[in-house]
Design a protein around this motif. Structure first.
Motif, short mmCIF file in Angstrom:
data_model
loop_
_atom_site.label_atom_id
_atom_site.label_comp_id
_atom_site.label_asym_id
_atom_site.label_seq_id
_atom_site.Cartn_x
_atom_site.Cartn_y
_atom_site.Cartn_z
N VAL A 29 0.87 -1.18 0.00
CA VAL A 29 0.00 0.00 0.00
C VAL A 29 0.90 1.23 0.00
CG1 VAL A 29 -1.84 1.24 1.20
CG2 VAL A 29 -1.72 -1.25 1.36
N TYR A 30 0.80 2.06 -1.04
CA TYR A 30 1.64 3.25 -1.14
C TYR A 30 0.93 4.44 -0.50
CZ TYR A 30 4.14 7.23 -3.11
OH TYR A 30 4.84 8.41 -3.26
N VAL A 31 1.66 5.13 0.37
CA VAL A 31 1.13 6.33 1.04
C VAL A 31 2.21 7.41 1.00
CG1 VAL A 31 0.26 7.32 3.20
CG2 VAL A 31 -0.32 4.95 2.60
N LYS A 32 1.80 8.63 0.68
CA LYS A 32 2.71 9.77 0.74
C LYS A 32 2.05 10.88 1.52
CE LYS A 32 5.60 12.82 -2.06
NZ LYS A 32 6.06 13.16 -3.44
N ASN A 33 2.75 11.41 2.52
CA ASN A 33 2.25 12.57 3.25
C ASN A 33 3.31 13.67 3.19
OD1 ASN A 33 4.16 11.99 5.28
ND2 ASN A 33 2.70 10.79 6.47
N SER A 34 3.21 14.66 4.03
CA SER A 34 4.10 15.81 3.92
C SER A 34 5.51 15.55 4.44
CB SER A 34 3.51 17.02 4.65
OG SER A 34 3.35 16.74 6.03
N ILE A 35 5.74 14.41 5.12
CA ILE A 35 7.09 14.16 5.64
C ILE A 35 7.72 12.84 5.17
CG2 ILE A 35 6.68 15.60 7.68
CD1 ILE A 35 6.63 12.95 9.30
N PHE A 36 6.93 11.90 4.72
CA PHE A 36 7.53 10.67 4.21
C PHE A 36 6.62 10.03 3.17
CE2 PHE A 36 5.28 9.16 8.13
CZ PHE A 36 4.43 8.21 7.58
N GLU A 37 7.22 9.10 2.39
CA GLU A 37 6.43 8.22 1.55
C GLU A 37 6.82 6.79 1.90
OE1 GLU A 37 7.49 8.23 -2.75
OE2 GLU A 37 8.88 9.84 -2.20
N VAL A 38 5.84 5.90 1.83
CA VAL A 38 6.04 4.56 2.35
C VAL A 38 5.26 3.56 1.51
CG1 VAL A 38 4.13 4.78 4.00
CG2 VAL A 38 5.94 3.13 4.46
#
Length: 201
Positions: A29-38
């Motif tokens: 599951v790809y998630v990107k927020n304002s401090i990391f992507e995972v």
């Protein structure tokens, strides 16, 4: 409709509902927020890799009693996986690197950013390398990718899978060069400098 037929229909409906398969867990599951992507594995209940930037942010806030939180619609590990064992809730993107404001700091406490990390490694050489990153970023920005590696047979009774090792790839943006460090997920027997390996990408 007689009572017997109603009972039979109700019984059939209940059994059909119970036999419906649970929603399958996703491996990536790809998630990107304002401090990391995972990329997070719901199957492993652990991150597969995570990327963040270390850019010499000021320290304006502290973590206090802040603890990790689960994310809506993503099946992650939780506090039960870390109870009464040798594993810390290990930050991949460090809390201290994102202590410039409360919003950034809070995002580091998502279970998307949390790994089952040997307590001695997390509090020892891994922490010391994080401190070194914050010294390096005084001179240039860093892009850091943490990769988790897994071997069969390392699942906890709570279903989360323990990483066998963690690899940190550090890109020095001004110099255009990489440093890479690989840590077995066990109590360290040598300093973080001795964990440096040839960059693999």
């Amino acid at each position: 409709m007689n009572k017997l037929l109603l009972i039979l229909l109700s019984f059939t409906f209940i059994n059909c509902v119970k036999s419906q398969p649970q929603q399958s867990l996703r491996d990536s599951v790809y998630v990107k927020n304002s401090i990391f992507e995972v990329v997070y594995s719901e199957v492993l209940e652990q991150p597969k890799w995570l990327i963040y930037k270390s850019i010499n942010r000021p320290t304006n806030v502290n973590r206090g009693t802040m603890d990790f939180y689960t994310e809506k619609n993503i099946h992650t590990s939780d506090s039960k996986d870390y109870y009464a064992n040798v594993y810390d809730k290990g930050h991949l993107a460090p809390a201290a690197t994102f202590s410039d404001n409360m919003d950034n700091l809070k995002q580091t406490f998502s279970y998307l950013n949390c790994a089952l990390q040997d307590q001695y490694m997390n509090r020892g050489e891994w922490r010391l390398l994080e401190e070194q990153e914050r010294k390096w970023d005084d001179n240039e920005n860093l892009t850091i990718k943490v990769e988790l590696q897994f071997k069969p047979g390392t699942k906890l009774p709570t279903n989360a899978t323990v990483p066998s090792s963690m690899v940190k790839h550090i890109y020095f943006e001004k110099q255009g060069k990489w440093k890479c460090y690989e840590f077995p997920n066990t109590k360290p027997t040598k300093g973080w400098e001795q964990h440096e390996v040839k960059h693999k990408h």
